[in-house]
Write an enzyme that holds these catalytic residues in place. Structure first.
Site, PDB file in Angstrom:
ATOM      1  N   GLY A  25       0.842  -1.207   0.132  1.00 50.89           N
ATOM      2  CA  GLY A  25       0.120  -0.191  -0.018  1.00 50.89           C
ATOM      3  C   GLY A  25       1.069   1.172  -0.287  1.00 50.89           C
ATOM      4  O   GLY A  25       0.175   2.224  -0.813  1.00 50.89           O
ATOM      5  N   VAL A  29       9.646  -2.919  -2.416  1.00 50.39           N
ATOM      6  CA  VAL A  29      10.820  -3.705  -2.119  1.00 50.39           C
ATOM      7  C   VAL A  29      11.671  -4.034  -3.309  1.00 50.39           C
ATOM      8  O   VAL A  29      11.165  -4.428  -4.181  1.00 50.39           O
ATOM      9  CB  VAL A  29      10.615  -4.721  -1.024  1.00 50.39           C
ATOM     10  CG1 VAL A  29      11.786  -5.584  -0.857  1.00 50.39           C
ATOM     11  CG2 VAL A  29       9.476  -4.388   0.439  1.00 50.39           C
ATOM     12  N   LYS A  44      13.420  -1.419   1.518  1.00 47.55           N
ATOM     13  CA  LYS A  44      12.378  -0.814   1.615  1.00 47.55           C
ATOM     14  C   LYS A  44      12.032   0.172   0.934  1.00 47.55           C
ATOM     15  O   LYS A  44      12.570   1.056   1.725  1.00 47.55           O
ATOM     16  CB  LYS A  44      11.177  -1.575   2.493  1.00 47.55           C
ATOM     17  CG  LYS A  44       9.629  -0.602   1.948  1.00 47.55           C
ATOM     18  CD  LYS A  44       9.243  -1.124   3.684  1.00 47.55           C
ATOM     19  CE  LYS A  44       8.869  -2.371   3.732  1.00 47.55           C
ATOM     20  NZ  LYS A  44       7.718  -2.964   4.629  1.00 47.55           N
ATOM     21  N   ASP A 135      -0.155  -6.377  12.604  1.00 44.05           N
ATOM     22  CA  ASP A 135      -0.972  -6.890  11.697  1.00 44.05           C
ATOM     23  C   ASP A 135      -0.315  -8.115  11.087  1.00 44.05           C
ATOM     24  O   ASP A 135       0.233  -8.247   9.850  1.00 44.05           O
ATOM     25  CB  ASP A 135       0.360  -5.587  10.607  1.00 44.05           C
ATOM     26  CG  ASP A 135      -1.040  -5.633   9.148  1.00 44.05           C
ATOM     27  OD1 ASP A 135      -1.940  -5.915   9.034  1.00 44.05           O
ATOM     28  OD2 ASP A 135      -0.438  -4.810   8.621  1.00 44.05           O
TER      29      ASP A 135
END
Length: 438
Positions: A25, A29, A44, A135
């Site tokens: 989102g 990477v 990243k 998450d």
């Protein structure tokens, strides 16, 4: 507006970007090359138009993961900012996400339990350090040749959700108390783990009662009624046929974390071009990259025999010579196999993982694995056991917690080594005095 980064760009005059590996989102990477250590890494980088808040989030992700040394947590090597663009340098993984695996259809319950056991073990280490992931979901679990890896600590440490405000995490996996604005605790991660376990078990047959019960308990509405990550790891690992390592700093029966408990201090991230100096064995190992540029990676030796052995001789039980060899008279397992995998190399160093599989119907109680390095390599640090090396001969003895290998179960250890030039794999292994490979 031009792209933030492009193939060929260098970040920090050190990391040369090669190609994108995936996009989420807020970030992309990239596969990149560490020009100092000559190894492949993952980097990243935020996507174009990222909010200023994302810089703080990316930095805290690096801090959270870099402070955790665990084989099921993706290693973080570095953090930097190229102008105003932040980036995190991470271990480059081979494999696929759990989400991709589930998209192809149901998996056997034992495979699902094994994956979630490793995730629970990683969460136990994080919770012991005062970190809540927030998450946990299949997209943030990566399946590699050496096991599952937990990704993305990007919203760890972020403040509590508030009613009417943005909900942090993925809605289908968010614990109900967080929706009401309760500060996150380790129990919230356990709820997410339970949802992921439930989805991973969907379509599987003959699920053991204890695995099904754990899945329900993890998703209990009351956070206090949920098991700890340590408890979940123990149940799932036992069902899957292997033992999870004890979490450093967490006494037996404990492991639940709340915001009132102070966090342990985190060690700074280090990137080494040589293996670290020998240290006392730790129950939570340090992992190096799975993929290294310009090096032979993933060399595996698979072997399986060992159908009979000499009878036990009590006169030899008190002495343990450096290398288990066929001349010894202690009993060997009825059947076994050994895999030896080079996980990564760097100048004059390497990392390897060794897995022993019990192919028989009886338990192996206590094990000692012997082998010889073909090219003069030397072990500098080993975890999940202890070693004695005499020249090229090595004997690795089980740790207290993994000394028993159940039928069709495994025991695994890993190590950092020193090498100079050739780095061949051992061609023969002995287990408790009998041949286990050749």
């Amino acid at each position: 507006m031009p792209e933030i980064v492009a193939p060929g760009d260098r970040l920090g005059d050190r990391y040369r970007l090669e190609r994108p590996l995936g996009t989420g989102g807020m970030a992309t990477v990239w596969r990149a090359v560490d020009l100092v250590l000559d190894r492949a890494v993952a980097v990243k980088v935020p996507k174009e138009g990222w909010p200023e808040e994302y810089t703080r989030r990316l930095r805290q992700e690096a801090k959270a993961a870099a402070g955790l040394n665990h084989p099921s947590i993706t290693g973080v090597y570095d953090y930097g900012e190229q102008g105003s663009v932040p980036y995190v340098v991470m271990e480059l993984l081979e494999g696929e996400s759990l989400a991709a695996r589930l998209s192809r259809g149901p998996m056997p319950w034992r495979e699902a339990a094994g994956i979630c056991a490793r995730v629970a073990d990683a969460l136990s280490a994080a919770h012991a350090a005062g970190i809540v992931h927030r998450d946990i979901k299949p997209a943030n679990v990566f399946l590699t040749p050496v096991g599952a890896k937990v990704l993305d600590f990007g919203i760890a440490f972020t403040g509590p959700s508030t009613p009417g405000g943005p909900l942090l995490g993925t809605p289908a996996y968010v614990a109900p108390e967080l929706v009401a604005g309760t500060p996150p605790t380790s129990a919230a991660d356990i709820y997410s783990l339970g949802v992921m376990l439930e989805k991973s078990l969907a379509g599987a047959s003959a699920i053991p009662a204890q695995v099904a019960a754990l899945s329900r308990d993890c998703r209990h509405e009351d956070p206090e009624a949920r098991p700890t990550a340590r408890e979940a790891a123990r149940v799932l690992a036992g069902a899957a046929g292997f033992q999870a390592a004890p979490t450093r700093g967490v006494p037996a029966g404990e492991g639940r974390w709340t915001p009132d408990v102070p966090r342990d201090g985190h060690q700074p991230t280090r990137v080494l071009d040589e293996p670290p100096p020998p240290a006392a064995p730790l129950p939570v190992p340090v992992r190096k990259p799975l993929v290294v540029a310009g090096a032979a990676v993933g060399a595996v030796v698979l072997a399986g025999v060992l159908l009979s052995a000499l009878a036990p001789d009590s006169s030899h039980e008190t002495a343990a010579p450096p290398l288990a060899s066929p001349a010894r008279t202690e009993p060997a397992a009825s059947a076994c196999s050994v895999s030896y995998q080079v996980d990564g190399t760097w100048p004059q160093g390497f990392q390897a993982t060794v897995r022993i599989t019990n192919l028989g119907d009886g338990e192996i109680e206590g094990w000692r694995l012997g082998f010889e390095f073909p090219d003069g390599q030397a072990i500098t640090q080993l975890w999940n056991g202890s070693q004695v090396q005499d020249g090229s001969s090595v004997t690795v003895t089980a740790a207290d917690w993994n000394r028993s290998i159940p039928p069709h179960g495994t025991a695994e250890f890993g190590f950092l080594g020193r090498q100079d030039g050739a780095n061949g794999v051992p061609g023969r292994f002995t287990l408790n005095g009998g041949t286990c490979g050749g």
